[in-house]
Motif scaffolding. Sequence first.
Motif, PDB file in Angstrom:
ATOM      1  N   ARG A 131       0.829  -1.213   0.000  1.00 55.96           N
ATOM      2  CA  ARG A 131       0.000   0.000   0.000  1.00 55.96           C
ATOM      3  C   ARG A 131       0.857   1.255   0.000  1.00 55.96           C
ATOM      4  NH1 ARG A 131      -3.134   0.326  -2.107  1.00 55.96           N
ATOM      5  NH2 ARG A 131      -4.697   1.538  -1.013  1.00 55.96           N
ATOM      6  N   GLN A 134      -0.437   4.517  -1.845  1.00 59.69           N
ATOM      7  CA  GLN A 134      -1.335   5.433  -1.137  1.00 59.69           C
ATOM      8  C   GLN A 134      -0.567   6.294  -0.136  1.00 59.69           C
ATOM      9  OE1 GLN A 134      -4.561   3.565   1.003  1.00 59.69           O
ATOM     10  NE2 GLN A 134      -5.199   5.473   1.960  1.00 59.69           N
ATOM     11  N   ALA A 260      -4.829  10.751  -3.683  1.00 55.04           N
ATOM     12  CA  ALA A 260      -4.836   9.989  -2.439  1.00 55.04           C
ATOM     13  C   ALA A 260      -6.156   9.260  -2.261  1.00 55.04           C
ATOM     14  CB  ALA A 260      -4.580  10.916  -1.254  1.00 55.04           C
ATOM     15  N   THR A 263      -6.222   6.198  -4.789  1.00 57.91           N
ATOM     16  CA  THR A 263      -5.320   5.083  -4.488  1.00 57.91           C
ATOM     17  C   THR A 263      -5.649   4.383  -3.181  1.00 57.91           C
ATOM     18  OG1 THR A 263      -3.734   6.652  -3.491  1.00 57.91           O
ATOM     19  CG2 THR A 263      -3.401   6.044  -5.809  1.00 57.91           C
ATOM     20  N   ARG A 264      -6.730   4.767  -2.526  1.00 54.02           N
ATOM     21  CA  ARG A 264      -7.117   4.052  -1.309  1.00 54.02           C
ATOM     22  C   ARG A 264      -7.526   2.617  -1.607  1.00 54.02           C
ATOM     23  NH1 ARG A 264     -10.567   8.972   1.490  1.00 54.02           N
ATOM     24  NH2 ARG A 264      -8.739  10.166   2.176  1.00 54.02           N
ATOM     25  N   SER A 269      -3.441   2.499  -9.123  1.00 57.22           N
ATOM     26  CA  SER A 269      -2.285   3.369  -9.350  1.00 57.22           C
ATOM     27  C   SER A 269      -1.887   3.433 -10.828  1.00 57.22           C
ATOM     28  CB  SER A 269      -1.092   2.892  -8.519  1.00 57.22           C
ATOM     29  OG  SER A 269      -1.379   2.980  -7.147  1.00 57.22           O
TER      30      SER A 269
END
Length: 391
Positions: A131, A134, A260, A263-264, A269
């Motif tokens: 991750r 993010q 942001a 991309t949670r 991405s």
Amino acid sequence: MYRYTGIVRDAPTVLSYAVLGSFTFWLYAFGPAVTLLRDELGFSYTLLGFHSVLWSLGSAAAGAGFALAARHLPRTVLLWGSAAINTVAAAMFTLGRGVPVTLSAAVLFGVGGAALVAVTQAILSDRHGSRRDQALTEANIGAGASAVFAPLILGALAAGALGWRVAFALPAVCLLALYLRFRGVALPPAAQRHDSGEAGRLPLACWLFAVLTAMSAAIEFCLLYFGPQMLLTTGLSATAASTALSANYLGILIGRTLGAAVTRRPGRSIPLLYASLALTGGAFLLFWLADHPVPAIVGLFLCGAGVANLYPLAVGLTLDAAPGQGDTANARSQVVLGLATAASPYLLGTLADRYGLSAAFVLEPVMIALSAGLLWTGLRTRRPNPVEPAR
């Protein structure tokens, strides 16, 4: 600490976000400050540009030595040591007298800044694993805010009794407060290699993504350095053109905030990167071909929104392509980035002197197309990463 949609924003994460935002204030205040310094000291435009070149070369030098330093020093020492180097650079730049001192300060800013960026990126990468995209995008929201406010605060102080130099003390105060609050926080150690490859040898995909990271920074830097000059051709005054550059900074902040959110969820991405490149290309054409201020400023804003997520997502891909080699990948990426950000504005300026600024700006679509090619090629050459442990 608190949790939602994927990552835990614990003390090391919050610290990394805050440190990166503090440093970025210096980064975006430096250019306008050198212009103010030139008015005081009366040095040439060549020396003005040389400050930026030395900053970039200092970044490349720090990148070349970061992997070695990371193998022998704990991350707490790297983090606070690089913060201290930047603080010394700020003191030299604002309190020193004479061009040799300010040029030396630019080198130190490059060294300390690249080391600080590399270690915070490594902390976030090792803390958040798969991750990391993010976390890196969120970290750059603070950087985007600094990009918006640093020139405004600098200008306001320059017009007041305190003077512009006070602005350079603000990040130092923030870093001191962060040190007092977080100095006992344990930072994640460097991840161990998962594969049996040769130590220090990075995969091809990692190098391709590192160059993509450098290209994203070069696209942004060329626009920031020469965008106001293009605005002059639309009829704006020099003051109005410099002020209009804040539209680009605002676009960067908004773009990173939206990035942001996107991309949670995992898997977004790569589509975001392609969309960002497409938006950057289209927006640049609007800016480049405009002959009136309004469409040019709109194009500048959209360029900021497009380029906003290129750097953090490209960094994420670079680190993801080299599992267990985060410090080495970070270091090599900073070397390439430093060289690219030193060479690209210089090349654009040289082309502008010879062929005119509008013709020289063809360098931007070339770099955007090159970035798309690097992304496409890197995705097809990267090796699948081993499954990371649950965090």
